[in-house]
Design an enzyme around this catalytic site. Sequence first.
Site, PDB file in Angstrom:
ATOM      1  N   SER A   1       2.155  51.496   2.008  1.00  9.90           N
ATOM      2  CA  SER A   1       3.290  51.052   1.198  1.00  9.90           C
ATOM      3  C   SER A   1       2.925  49.759   0.494  1.00  9.90           C
ATOM      4  CB  SER A   1       4.550  50.843   2.061  1.00  9.90           C
ATOM      5  OG  SER A   1       4.364  49.766   2.953  1.00  9.90           O
ATOM      6  N   GLY A   2       3.667  49.467  -0.556  1.00 10.67           N
ATOM      7  CA  GLY A   2       3.475  48.220  -1.283  1.00 10.67           C
ATOM      8  C   GLY A   2       4.802  47.521  -1.469  1.00 10.67           C
TER       9      GLY A   2
ATOM     10  N   ASP B   1      -5.932  41.158   1.957  1.00  5.24           N
ATOM     11  CA  ASP B   1      -4.658  40.846   2.611  1.00  5.24           C
ATOM     12  C   ASP B   1      -4.847  40.095   3.922  1.00  5.24           C
ATOM     13  OD1 ASP B   1      -5.648  43.051   3.997  1.00  5.24           O
ATOM     14  OD2 ASP B   1      -3.963  44.364   3.504  1.00  5.24           O
ATOM     15  N   THR B   2      -5.966  40.326   4.609  1.00  3.19           N
ATOM     16  CA  THR B   2      -6.196  39.581   5.840  1.00  3.19           C
ATOM     17  C   THR B   2      -6.457  38.112   5.559  1.00  3.19           C
ATOM     18  OG1 THR B   2      -7.140  41.578   6.810  1.00  3.19           O
ATOM     19  CG2 THR B   2      -7.513  39.531   7.989  1.00  3.19           C
TER      20      THR B   2
ATOM     21  N   THR C   1      -1.640  48.453   9.645  1.00  2.00           N
ATOM     22  CA  THR C   1      -2.348  49.735   9.560  1.00  2.00           C
ATOM     23  C   THR C   1      -3.695  49.616  10.252  1.00  2.00           C
ATOM     24  OG1 THR C   1      -1.242  50.201   7.469  1.00  2.00           O
ATOM     25  CG2 THR C   1      -3.204  51.496   7.983  1.00  2.00           C
TER      26      THR C   1
END
Length: 495
Positions: A20-21, A242-243, A264
């Site tokens: 998802s975003g 994102d990490t 995820t």
Amino acid sequence: MSSRSAEPVRVAAVDLGATSGRVMACRVGARTLHLEELHRFGNGAVPVQGSLYWDVLGIHREVLVGIREVARTGRLHGIGIDSWAVDYGLIDRDGRLVANPRSHRDSRTDGVPARVRKAVPDAELYGVTGLQQLPFNTIYQLVSELGTPALEAAERMLLLPDLLTYWLTGEVGAERTNASTTGLYDVRTGEWSQELAERTGLPLSLLPPVREPGAVVGPVVAEVAEYVGLHDVPVISVGSHDTASAVVGVPAGEESFAYISSGTWSLVGLELGSPVLTAEARKADFTNETGVDGTIRFLKNVMGLWVLSECLRTWADRRLRDVTLPALLAGAADSPALRSVVDINDPQLLAPGDMPARIQDLAREAGEPVPRTPVAITRTILDSLALAYRRNVRLAASLAGRDLDVVHVVGGGAQNALLCQLTADALELPVLAGPAEAAALGNGLVQARALRQLEGSADLPDLAAMRALIRRTHDVRRYEPTGGLDWDAAASRVG
């Protein structure tokens, strides 16, 4: 310094996940840090004729819709994008997308790591990149395309957040934190490795210039400005992996901490000042990825809540009644602890498919009691994840020579109370859970700092100051270890 630099800024933090975003409005001031989700959309790889693709044009459309909503509901000062790593799009000399990007879960890299190993042995590759050698790393994806029309036509390779940034600004580049995940980046020099490109047969010219997290890429192009309804809005290169953004969003104080970015994927590790490139780190398959402000994210990719999500998808397809995540977690909390545990990092769990059957197969192969119900399978997954967290947090600390005081869990897994308690119990350390939106917060904080710098401010917050703002403005839940379970014996069953 203009008067605005002393006032809160409001930016669009685009946070893309593999399922998802979201587009968030992030308001950042000296004592203010507030997120508001204004647009959410589904995402996922699309199977076509045996391959898995990303609908990247659909993602771009949804990103524009979200940015427009942020602009519609208040002043917009900046835009930043973070996403998962390793996947990319190829653009030709005219700047056009050559083909839909493939998912890292596509089977095209099967056997490719062994081919690369003949040209660059594992020890040599690790000595340059410091990277965990996952079968879907960008280097293997690109090598799988050698000799194809798509790669022959390509002028540049753009990682997904860089591709979306290119469509917003017309500017080509590779944000550093994401570049460091590719297997073609020299973690010692901070540049692309010409040697690795040559030895694997990849053209170095394919790799775009590296830019820093916090760099102002440029204003939005005319068509985006017209759609959004605003001109001269800068797009800012945040920690686009994102990490990297999530680690900025860890509300750490002065304690020695490990972090688990639980979503995820689970990314388990430490924040260091320099890479750990020892033979022991390579054998343990730890990765050294660049973080914001020159930090190193010394971590291990651990299978995450993807496994449970795939189970839920399978059960939904079978139209099982009352199989919801809250019901499963409540049932799992009342189930026997550590009854069945499996290696949650087994390659059989990488691809989409019948995940409940795979968990049962792994238990059977390991001589464990086979979980028969959705609740039992859920408990097996969570116990096994906690064991993986235990093993890898301890190993990271040992390899880096660190003693730990606390473990921070951020991301969606921070909202899973059972998993957080199991993690505290397994590690015999306090767990501080939250914020769930760490990546979006890190994204927004880096944007706000870049905007202050753009306006000439000399008083720019460092990581410690940004994290202190998170602590002041966001609640974090603490889990203390309770004891009573034999985690050592359970760990020996996994091997």
